[in-house]
Design a protein around this motif. Structure first.
Motif, PDB file in Angstrom:
ATOM      1  N   ARG A   1       0.843  -1.189   0.000  1.00  0.00           N
ATOM      2  CA  ARG A   1       0.000   0.000   0.000  1.00  0.00           C
ATOM      3  C   ARG A   1       0.883   1.245   0.000  1.00  0.00           C
ATOM      4  O   ARG A   1       2.067   1.174   0.344  1.00  0.00           O
ATOM      5  CB  ARG A   1      -0.908   0.014   1.230  1.00  0.00           C
ATOM      6  CG  ARG A   1      -0.155   0.124   2.547  1.00  0.00           C
ATOM      7  CD  ARG A   1      -1.080  -0.049   3.734  1.00  0.00           C
ATOM      8  NE  ARG A   1      -0.374   0.113   4.997  1.00  0.00           N
ATOM      9  CZ  ARG A   1      -0.864  -0.205   6.185  1.00  0.00           C
ATOM     10  NH1 ARG A   1      -2.094  -0.704   6.247  1.00  0.00           N
ATOM     11  NH2 ARG A   1      -0.171  -0.035   7.289  1.00  0.00           N
TER      12      ARG A   1
ATOM     13  N   GLU B   1     -11.737  -2.051  -2.510  1.00  0.00           N
ATOM     14  CA  GLU B   1     -13.026  -1.772  -3.122  1.00  0.00           C
ATOM     15  C   GLU B   1     -14.093  -2.628  -2.436  1.00  0.00           C
ATOM     16  O   GLU B   1     -13.888  -3.825  -2.209  1.00  0.00           O
ATOM     17  CB  GLU B   1     -12.997  -2.102  -4.619  1.00  0.00           C
ATOM     18  CG  GLU B   1     -12.113  -1.177  -5.437  1.00  0.00           C
ATOM     19  CD  GLU B   1     -12.648   0.246  -5.482  1.00  0.00           C
ATOM     20  OE1 GLU B   1     -13.887   0.409  -5.385  1.00  0.00           O
ATOM     21  OE2 GLU B   1     -11.833   1.175  -5.603  1.00  0.00           O
ATOM     22  N   PRO B   2     -15.247  -2.051  -2.071  1.00  0.00           N
ATOM     23  CA  PRO B   2     -16.284  -2.843  -1.404  1.00  0.00           C
ATOM     24  C   PRO B   2     -16.924  -3.841  -2.358  1.00  0.00           C
ATOM     25  O   PRO B   2     -17.080  -3.574  -3.555  1.00  0.00           O
ATOM     26  CB  PRO B   2     -17.302  -1.778  -0.965  1.00  0.00           C
ATOM     27  CG  PRO B   2     -17.114  -0.645  -1.930  1.00  0.00           C
ATOM     28  CD  PRO B   2     -15.644  -0.641  -2.253  1.00  0.00           C
TER      29      PRO B   2
ATOM     30  N   PRO C   1     -11.123  13.523   4.803  1.00  0.00           N
ATOM     31  CA  PRO C   1     -11.959  12.747   3.882  1.00  0.00           C
ATOM     32  C   PRO C   1     -13.101  13.591   3.328  1.00  0.00           C
ATOM     33  O   PRO C   1     -13.778  14.297   4.076  1.00  0.00           O
ATOM     34  CB  PRO C   1     -12.491  11.617   4.761  1.00  0.00           C
ATOM     35  CG  PRO C   1     -11.501  11.502   5.871  1.00  0.00           C
ATOM     36  CD  PRO C   1     -11.036  12.899   6.128  1.00  0.00           C
TER      37      PRO C   1
ATOM     38  N   PHE D   1     -16.523   3.748   9.339  1.00  0.00           N
ATOM     39  CA  PHE D   1     -16.465   3.728   7.880  1.00  0.00           C
ATOM     40  C   PHE D   1     -17.401   4.744   7.230  1.00  0.00           C
ATOM     41  O   PHE D   1     -17.174   5.176   6.116  1.00  0.00           O
ATOM     42  CB  PHE D   1     -16.792   2.318   7.369  1.00  0.00           C
ATOM     43  CG  PHE D   1     -15.756   1.302   7.754  1.00  0.00           C
ATOM     44  CD1 PHE D   1     -14.572   1.189   7.042  1.00  0.00           C
ATOM     45  CD2 PHE D   1     -15.960   0.481   8.846  1.00  0.00           C
ATOM     46  CE1 PHE D   1     -13.608   0.266   7.398  1.00  0.00           C
ATOM     47  CE2 PHE D   1     -14.998  -0.451   9.216  1.00  0.00           C
ATOM     48  CZ  PHE D   1     -13.813  -0.560   8.495  1.00  0.00           C
ATOM     49  N   GLN D   2     -18.450   5.111   7.960  1.00  0.00           N
ATOM     50  CA  GLN D   2     -19.369   6.120   7.424  1.00  0.00           C
ATOM     51  C   GLN D   2     -18.787   7.516   7.540  1.00  0.00           C
ATOM     52  O   GLN D   2     -19.069   8.388   6.730  1.00  0.00           O
ATOM     53  CB  GLN D   2     -20.716   6.039   8.160  1.00  0.00           C
ATOM     54  CG  GLN D   2     -21.491   4.771   7.861  1.00  0.00           C
ATOM     55  CD  GLN D   2     -22.684   4.590   8.783  1.00  0.00           C
ATOM     56  OE1 GLN D   2     -22.991   5.459   9.603  1.00  0.00           O
ATOM     57  NE2 GLN D   2     -23.356   3.447   8.670  1.00  0.00           N
TER      58      GLN D   2
ATOM     59  N   PRO E   1     -15.115   8.452   8.006  1.00  0.00           N
ATOM     60  CA  PRO E   1     -13.665   8.290   8.180  1.00  0.00           C
ATOM     61  C   PRO E   1     -12.990   9.641   8.391  1.00  0.00           C
ATOM     62  O   PRO E   1     -13.151  10.564   7.610  1.00  0.00           O
ATOM     63  CB  PRO E   1     -13.236   7.645   6.858  1.00  0.00           C
ATOM     64  CG  PRO E   1     -14.273   8.080   5.870  1.00  0.00           C
ATOM     65  CD  PRO E   1     -15.558   8.146   6.637  1.00  0.00           C
TER      66      PRO E   1
ATOM     67  N   TYR F   1      -5.557  11.645   3.422  1.00  0.00           N
ATOM     68  CA  TYR F   1      -6.606  10.672   3.125  1.00  0.00           C
ATOM     69  C   TYR F   1      -6.658  10.419   1.625  1.00  0.00           C
ATOM     70  O   TYR F   1      -6.902  11.332   0.840  1.00  0.00           O
ATOM     71  CB  TYR F   1      -7.965  11.184   3.602  1.00  0.00           C
ATOM     72  CG  TYR F   1      -9.098  10.215   3.317  1.00  0.00           C
ATOM     73  CD1 TYR F   1      -9.280   9.090   4.100  1.00  0.00           C
ATOM     74  CD2 TYR F   1      -9.967  10.428   2.254  1.00  0.00           C
ATOM     75  CE1 TYR F   1     -10.304   8.193   3.848  1.00  0.00           C
ATOM     76  CE2 TYR F   1     -10.994   9.533   1.989  1.00  0.00           C
ATOM     77  CZ  TYR F   1     -11.159   8.423   2.782  1.00  0.00           C
ATOM     78  OH  TYR F   1     -12.168   7.545   2.518  1.00  0.00           O
TER      79      TYR F   1
ATOM     80  N   GLY G   1      -8.546   7.742   0.316  1.00  0.00           N
ATOM     81  CA  GLY G   1      -9.622   6.798   0.040  1.00  0.00           C
ATOM     82  C   GLY G   1      -9.370   5.464   0.734  1.00  0.00           C
ATOM     83  O   GLY G   1      -8.303   5.223   1.306  1.00  0.00           O
ATOM     84  N   PHE G   2     -10.347   4.584   0.697  1.00  0.00           N
ATOM     85  CA  PHE G   2     -10.201   3.267   1.308  1.00  0.00           C
ATOM     86  C   PHE G   2      -9.218   2.424   0.503  1.00  0.00           C
ATOM     87  O   PHE G   2      -9.086   2.577  -0.715  1.00  0.00           O
ATOM     88  CB  PHE G   2     -11.551   2.557   1.381  1.00  0.00           C
ATOM     89  CG  PHE G   2     -12.497   3.174   2.383  1.00  0.00           C
ATOM     90  CD1 PHE G   2     -12.203   3.146   3.735  1.00  0.00           C
ATOM     91  CD2 PHE G   2     -13.667   3.784   1.972  1.00  0.00           C
ATOM     92  CE1 PHE G   2     -13.052   3.717   4.664  1.00  0.00           C
ATOM     93  CE2 PHE G   2     -14.534   4.360   2.888  1.00  0.00           C
ATOM     94  CZ  PHE G   2     -14.228   4.322   4.243  1.00  0.00           C
ATOM     95  N   GLY G   3      -8.550   1.524   1.202  1.00  0.00           N
ATOM     96  CA  GLY G   3      -7.530   0.706   0.551  1.00  0.00           C
ATOM     97  C   GLY G   3      -8.085  -0.445  -0.259  1.00  0.00           C
ATOM     98  O   GLY G   3      -7.335  -1.095  -0.991  1.00  0.00           O
TER      99      GLY G   3
END
Length: 203
Positions: free
Chosen positions: A68, A137-138, A120, A173-174, A176, A131, A133-135
């Protein structure tokens, strides 16, 4: 570039400490294409930034263990020495060749920020936003075993506590980097009961 004065004044050399001696470098003069490409290449990985009121070099690296992006900070001396084995032609007066890192520091094209932030959903102008973004993908999946672990082990079979923990996790997570719930979850239990499994997966 517009900040540089016009006429002969723009040829006045500035002085920098390249780690070994003070050498005049003038980067207002045009760089040769090859050196300009090197400056832009450094811009892809580094930037000047003020951290706690101190001059620092921001380094964008890649963590080979966690696979990462990673951000670190260097002093001017350490940065110059990192590229100390690359000598480039001096576009101004003084020695014919200078260290690439020293030239980049005095280049008007160097990337730089007024400071750092963790924001964020926002992009404050002039600041480097940590920030990114998330590391991951959902995607839809089966998390029934982890759900069961939270309910039976972390919440000790208490359905109300299990629901509170799920709400607490969802909040992270909602929002961050945003508002915090004002509470902390403390885990107490014998070794091997799954405290690390819970925290490591959430992390």
């Amino acid at each position: 570039k517009e900040a540089w004065p016009s006429g002969e004044n723009r040829r006045t050399p500035t002085f920098i400490d390249d780690g070994t001696a003070r050498a005049p470098i003038q980067t207002a003069n045009p760089l040769d294409p090859e050196t300009e490409d090197l400056v832009q290449e450094i811009n892809q990985k580094h930037a000047v930034v003020m951290v706690g009121g101190k001059f620092s070099i921001l380094n964008e690296d890649w963590d080979p263990i966690f696979n990462r992006p990673n951000v670190t900070f260097s002093t001017k001396y350490d940065f110059v020495e990192r590229y100390g084995n690359v000598q480039v032609q001096n576009p101004g007066n003084g020695p014919a060749f200078v260290k690439l890192g020293a030239l980049w520091l005095r280049s008007p094209d160097r990337r730089q920020y007024d400071g750092i932030t963790f924001s964020p959903g926002l992009d404050p102008p002039g600041y480097y936003n940590l920030y990114g973004g998330f590391g991951v993908e959902p995607r839809t999946g089966d998390w029934s075993l982890f759900d069961q672990h939270i309910a039976e082990n972390i919440a000790n079979g208490d359905e109300e506590v299990a629901q509170y923990i799920l709400n607490w996790i969802s909040h992270l997570f909602q929002y961050p980097g945003g508002r915090r719930p004002g509470t902390a979850i403390v885990l107490r239990g014998k070794r091997g009961t799954g405290k690390g499994v819970f925290t490591n997966n959430i992390g």
